[in-house]
Design an enzyme around this catalytic site. Structure first.
Site, mmCIF file in Angstrom:
data_model
loop_
_atom_site.group_PDB
_atom_site.id
_atom_site.type_symbol
_atom_site.label_atom_id
_atom_site.label_comp_id
_atom_site.label_asym_id
_atom_site.label_seq_id
_atom_site.Cartn_x
_atom_site.Cartn_y
_atom_site.Cartn_z
ATOM 1 C CG ASN A 8 -1.931 1.052 1.281
ATOM 2 O OD1 ASN A 8 -1.905 1.968 0.449
ATOM 3 N ND2 ASN A 8 -2.842 0.973 2.234
ATOM 4 N NE ARG A 89 -3.776 2.958 -1.174
ATOM 5 C CZ ARG A 89 -4.082 4.244 -0.909
ATOM 6 N NH1 ARG A 89 -5.328 4.644 -0.891
ATOM 7 N NH2 ARG A 89 -3.130 5.105 -0.628
ATOM 8 C CG HIS A 176 -10.890 6.770 1.306
ATOM 9 N ND1 HIS A 176 -11.335 7.982 1.769
ATOM 10 C CD2 HIS A 176 -9.552 6.749 1.536
ATOM 11 C CE1 HIS A 176 -10.307 8.672 2.258
ATOM 12 N NE2 HIS A 176 -9.223 7.947 2.115
ATOM 13 N NE ARG A 237 -5.756 14.589 -0.431
ATOM 14 C CZ ARG A 237 -5.926 13.287 -0.166
ATOM 15 N NH1 ARG A 237 -7.057 12.846 0.373
ATOM 16 N NH2 ARG A 237 -4.978 12.436 -0.464
ATOM 17 C CD GLU A 377 -6.866 2.104 2.688
ATOM 18 O OE1 GLU A 377 -5.672 2.337 2.992
ATOM 19 O OE2 GLU A 377 -7.621 2.965 2.208
#
Ligand code: ADP
Length: 394
Positions: A8, A89, A176, A237, A377
């Site tokens: 990842n 990922r 996501h 962000r 994840e």
């Protein structure tokens, strides 16, 4: 016993985890290469119980050298000898709706997609190519973070700008997706398939944060957009902004597109408003003394609340609200503030259960089941990779 390796890759870190291929998938080893590009890059390894097993300094400048150092280390590990596939990922997958085995053709396509996600894709490609060079026979699988959202209805994907951009792929993609897919499997496992088939909002609240509406197990709408900068304010962000801001700042401050990009991705959100920290824990600890920290937290909770209301409207009501990721899983005051005032939707938190980060934190009277689920994840990458490998065998 065979193993699957999950990779990842983030902007300055690479998380990895080794899973046994059998079900239930057990994680035998995991860790990360942290602070890539900084003078103090390190490789940190944990054992399956979560205890730090090893930490060593690395001299790496980019993701390629980080991947090579990681592979050097992995090659000394017993579990790596029986790895049958590596899953990665990949943040942007454009129209890909399923994980796929990496071929030269797919790699060429990912290279072409780099302008869609200049922050993540080039680094993810570097990681895939490093493994390909060192272990050319090892199958690799790209697990796209956008794939879960390909089921969104057209109205959720279409951007209200001239149609010719839509033809070029300028649409809402959402991100996501690996976390969302994992959370939906967890919801089905812990609350039953009926809950997972209902009207669900997933609130993935970490450094990156997004909210996703799920109906019948499929993504229905999501707060992130063409890029991960959209939606609610995040650690650095901005989330959604008035499109008029960019030309205004260009006129008044001479701000270039590149400077605007840097501002909205790396200098805004919690960090921008608080002027001190992008970390929710820090801000909560200081909000009583520092109005800037208090306002940053308030803005985060307010926008999350508005998105939950908006997504509930899109779904025609709400049955389950799931909190997840660093803030969603660990931060009772933020969950309480987000849910405060949402009683009209049937959301009612049990203060004591919320404080204890229990799996179910709503009261019996509330119509909406509010849950806290741990996302993973890397495990989802391993599951997806195993499924692809098994499919290609059969
Ligand atoms: P990433 O998106 O980088 O994976 P995480 O999911 O780890 O990020 O989330 C990081 C955020 O979670 C940070 O703002 C951090 O302060 C917050 N967080 C983690 N643990 C806690 C906690 N116990 N209380 C409050 N916030 C927490």
């Amino acid at each position: 016993m065979k193993n699957i390796l999950s990779i990842n890759g983030g902007s300055s870190s690479v998380k990895f985890a080794l899973y046994r291929s059998g079900e239930p998938q057990e994680r035998s080893l995991y860790g990360k290469v942290d602070r890539i590009g900084f003078p103090d890059t390190s490789l940190i390894v944990y054992d399956s119980a979560g205890n730090q097993r090893e930490s060593r300094g690395l001299t790496v400048t980019d993701h390629t050298t980080a991947a090579n150092s990681l592979i050097d280390w992995l090659e000394t590990q017993e579990g790596f000898k029986t790895v049958e596939a590596v899953g990665h990922r990949v943040v942007h997958g454009m129209k890909h709706s399923e994980p796929e085995v990496v071929t030269q053709e797919l790699l060429d396509e990912l290279h072409r997609l780099r302008p869609y996600d200049p922050d993540h894709l080039p680094r993810e490609i570097e990681l895939i190519e490093a493994f390909r060079r060192r272990h050319p026979k090892l199958p690799q699988v790209a697990c796209f973070d956008t794939a879960f959202h390909r089921s969104m209805p057209r109205v959720a994907k279409l951007l209200p700008i001239p149609r010719r951009f839509d033809d070029k792929g300028v649409q809402r993609y959402g991100f996501h997706g690996l976390s969302c897919a994992y959370l939906m499997e967890e919801l089905s496992r812990t609350a039953g398939e009926k809950s997972a088939q209902g009207r669900v909002v997933l609130a993935h609240l970490g450094n990156g944060a997004s909210l996703t509406a799920v109906l019948g197990g499929k993504s229905f709408d999501t707060s992130m957009g063409f890029t991960p900068t959209a939606g609610i304010p995040m650690s650095t962000r901005s989330g959604d902004l008035d499109p008029g801001l960019a030309p205004y700042l260009e006129r008044t401050e001479g701000m270039t597109g590149k400077q605007f990009y840097k501002m909205v991705n790396h200098e805004s959100g919690l960090l921008g408003v608080s002027e001190t920290s992008s970390d929710m824990r820090d801000l909560l600890a200081r909000e009583a003394q520092d109005v800037r920290a208090a306002e940053a937290v308030a803005l985060f909770c307010y926008h999350a609340k508005k998105w939950i209301g908006g997504l509930a409207a899109a779904l025609g009501g709400l049955d389950t609200l799931v909190f997840s990721a660093g803030i969603g899983e660990n931060c009772p005051p933020v969950r309480a503030r987000i849910c405060d005032g949402l009683g009209f939707l049937g959301i009612k938190l049990d203060a004591a259960l919320n404080l204890k980060n229990e799996g179910l934190i709503s009261t019996k009277e509330g119509r909406v089941a509010v849950r806290v689920l741990r996302t993973d994840e890397e495990r989802m990458i391993a599951r997806s990779t195993l499924r692809v490998i098994e499919n290609t065998r059969s």
